[in-house]
Design a protein around this motif. Structure first.
Motif, short mmCIF file in Angstrom:
data_model
loop_
_atom_site.label_atom_id
_atom_site.label_comp_id
_atom_site.label_asym_id
_atom_site.label_seq_id
_atom_site.Cartn_x
_atom_site.Cartn_y
_atom_site.Cartn_z
N ASN A 21 0.82 -1.23 0.00
CA ASN A 21 0.00 0.00 0.00
C ASN A 21 0.84 1.27 0.00
O ASN A 21 0.65 2.14 -0.84
N LEU A 22 1.75 1.43 0.96
CA LEU A 22 2.62 2.62 1.04
C LEU A 22 1.80 3.91 1.06
O LEU A 22 2.20 4.93 0.52
N GLY A 23 0.64 3.83 1.69
CA GLY A 23 -0.26 4.97 1.73
C GLY A 23 -1.29 4.87 0.63
O GLY A 23 -2.23 4.07 0.72
N PRO A 24 -1.16 5.64 -0.46
CA PRO A 24 -2.20 5.68 -1.48
C PRO A 24 -2.18 4.51 -2.47
O PRO A 24 -3.12 4.36 -3.25
N GLY A 25 -1.14 3.67 -2.45
CA GLY A 25 -1.05 2.58 -3.43
C GLY A 25 -1.83 1.36 -3.00
O GLY A 25 -1.33 0.22 -3.05
N PHE A 26 -3.07 1.55 -2.59
CA PHE A 26 -3.89 0.50 -2.00
C PHE A 26 -4.06 -0.69 -2.95
O PHE A 26 -4.53 -0.55 -4.08
N ASP A 27 -3.63 -1.87 -2.49
CA ASP A 27 -3.73 -3.13 -3.23
C ASP A 27 -2.94 -3.13 -4.54
O ASP A 27 -3.15 -4.01 -5.38
N LEU A 184 -2.72 -7.99 14.02
CA LEU A 184 -4.01 -7.63 13.42
C LEU A 184 -4.14 -8.42 12.12
O LEU A 184 -3.27 -8.33 11.25
N SER A 185 -5.22 -9.17 12.00
CA SER A 185 -5.39 -9.97 10.79
C SER A 185 -5.81 -9.09 9.62
O SER A 185 -6.52 -8.08 9.79
N ALA A 189 -8.89 -6.11 9.25
CA ALA A 189 -8.65 -4.76 8.74
C ALA A 189 -9.46 -4.50 7.47
O ALA A 189 -10.03 -3.41 7.31
N ARG A 190 -9.53 -5.48 6.59
CA ARG A 190 -10.25 -5.29 5.33
C ARG A 190 -11.75 -5.16 5.56
O ARG A 190 -12.45 -4.45 4.83
N ALA A 191 -12.27 -5.83 6.59
CA ALA A 191 -13.70 -5.77 6.87
C ALA A 191 -14.15 -4.38 7.30
O ALA A 191 -15.36 -4.08 7.27
N MET A 192 -13.23 -3.52 7.68
CA MET A 192 -13.57 -2.19 8.15
C MET A 192 -13.69 -1.18 7.01
O MET A 192 -14.08 -0.03 7.24
N TYR A 235 -10.22 4.58 7.79
CA TYR A 235 -11.29 3.64 8.12
C TYR A 235 -10.81 2.53 9.05
O TYR A 235 -11.58 1.96 9.82
N ARG A 236 -9.50 2.20 8.97
CA ARG A 236 -8.95 1.11 9.77
C ARG A 236 -8.37 1.59 11.10
O ARG A 236 -7.95 0.79 11.92
N ALA A 237 -8.35 2.90 11.31
CA ALA A 237 -7.65 3.47 12.47
C ALA A 237 -8.19 2.92 13.79
O ALA A 237 -7.42 2.72 14.75
N GLU A 238 -9.50 2.69 13.87
CA GLU A 238 -10.09 2.23 15.12
C GLU A 238 -9.52 0.90 15.57
O GLU A 238 -9.42 0.62 16.78
#
Length: 315
Positions: A21-27, A184-185, A189-192, A235-238
């Motif tokens: 990811n490196l921030g904005p490079g999601f997936d 953290l699995s 994280a993805r479910a959030m 979205y994953r911060a929590e």
């Protein structure tokens, strides 16, 4: 009936950790790091499975055919129409598990490359075939590609095919990771993540991802802006409060900090050794002052530009 690979073969595979990811490079983006797992697979003249596992996470790992390395050895053999008898798997696990540093991708790459090396030369998958199979097993190529080739990878899917481009970052880039004790699995994280985002967020993220490639290769002074994310980290911060707090504090102090993969490790892309020194001191100051301590293990690494290494031994 499938042919069995020969007993008495031994192959050792060394695979780097990766940060996706490196921030904005999601997936889509991943960076190989100088933290390595080493796996040796030996074919036995019997049907037993033998394990010698050391290092990170070994207490929780299975010692049967469900072990991820064994499953991926079998997948590589099966793809070529072969099978095996027994195996001895020896592993030195250095990459932390469940921390967003590509431990599962390392195991998959280790198994696929080991299985491929055990095949007769004429039956082996080529580099693209290895990428396809390993990405299928992982479900995506963002960690797989840099683990295989080293350096920075930008990956995508074209129809049913996985593709990747290898890019060498600037020599001044110094990755610094802050690894918390908690896991953290990826599934959690993805479910959030939300099912959709606004066009404004998508456009902003697209621009930052393009800027990030330029910053990593040509102008590291733009790394802080280039690592700004609009799609997933907030979205994953929590689920990783201490990590999100550390990342935000580092960014406020001018450091290019991101969540590594699905977290909870924090990755900082420093520009040169002096900046890396400053990053480490900032993390220490944060840890001393924060009420939300995660007992950070801080490692100053480098970009692995070689990727996975395979060494074959035949008796």
């Amino acid at each position: 009936m499938a042919d069995a690979v020969l007993p008495g073969q031994s192959v050792t595979v060394r695979v780097p950790a990766t940060s996706a990811n490196l921030g904005p490079g999601f997936d889509t983006m991943g960076l190989a790091l100088t933290l390595h797992d080493t796996v040796t697979v030996e074919t036995l003249d019997s049907d037993e499975l033998v394990f010698d596992l050391r290092g990170e996470g070994v207490e929780e790992l299975p010692r049967d055919a469900s072990h991820l390395v064994v499953r991926c050895v079998d997948a590589a053999l099966d793809r070529a129409g072969y099978c095996r008898r027994g195996l001895k798997v020896s592993a030195e696990n250095v990459i932390p598990h469940g921390r967003g540093l590509g431990s599962s991708a390392s195991a998959i790459v280790s198994g696929v490359l080991a299985g491929n090396a055990l095949l007769p030369p004429e039956a082996r998958l080529d580099d693209d075939g290895v990428l396809q199979l390993a990405s299928e097993l992982e479900g995506h190529p963002d960690n797989i590609a840099p683990a295989l080739t080293g350096a920075l990878s930008v990956s995508w899917q074209a129809g049913d095919s996985y593709r990747s481009a290898r890019i060498v970052p600037a020599a001044s880039i110094v990755p610094v990771v802050a690894i918390p004790q908690v896991e953290l699995s990826t599934e959690t994280a993805r479910a959030m993540l939300p099912s959709s985002v606004s066009h404004q967020s998508a456009a902003a993220n697209s621009g930052r991802a393009a800027l990030l490639v330029h910053a990593l290769t040509a102008d590291p002074s733009l790394l802080v802006e280039g690592t700004e994310d609009f799609l997933h980290q907030s979205y994953r911060a929590e689920a990783m409060g201490a990590s999100a707090e550390l990342m935000n504090a580092l960014r406020e102090h001018g450091h290019a900090a991101v969540i590594s993969g699905a977290g909870p490790t924090v990755l900082v892309l420093a520009d040169g050794p002096e900046d890396a020194d400053d990053v480490q001191q900032s993390i220490e100051r944060f840890a001393a002052l924060s009420e939300n301590s995660a007992n950070w293990r801080v490692l100053r690494l480098a970009v692995d530009t070689e990727g996975a290494k395979v060494e074959m031994h035949r008796r």
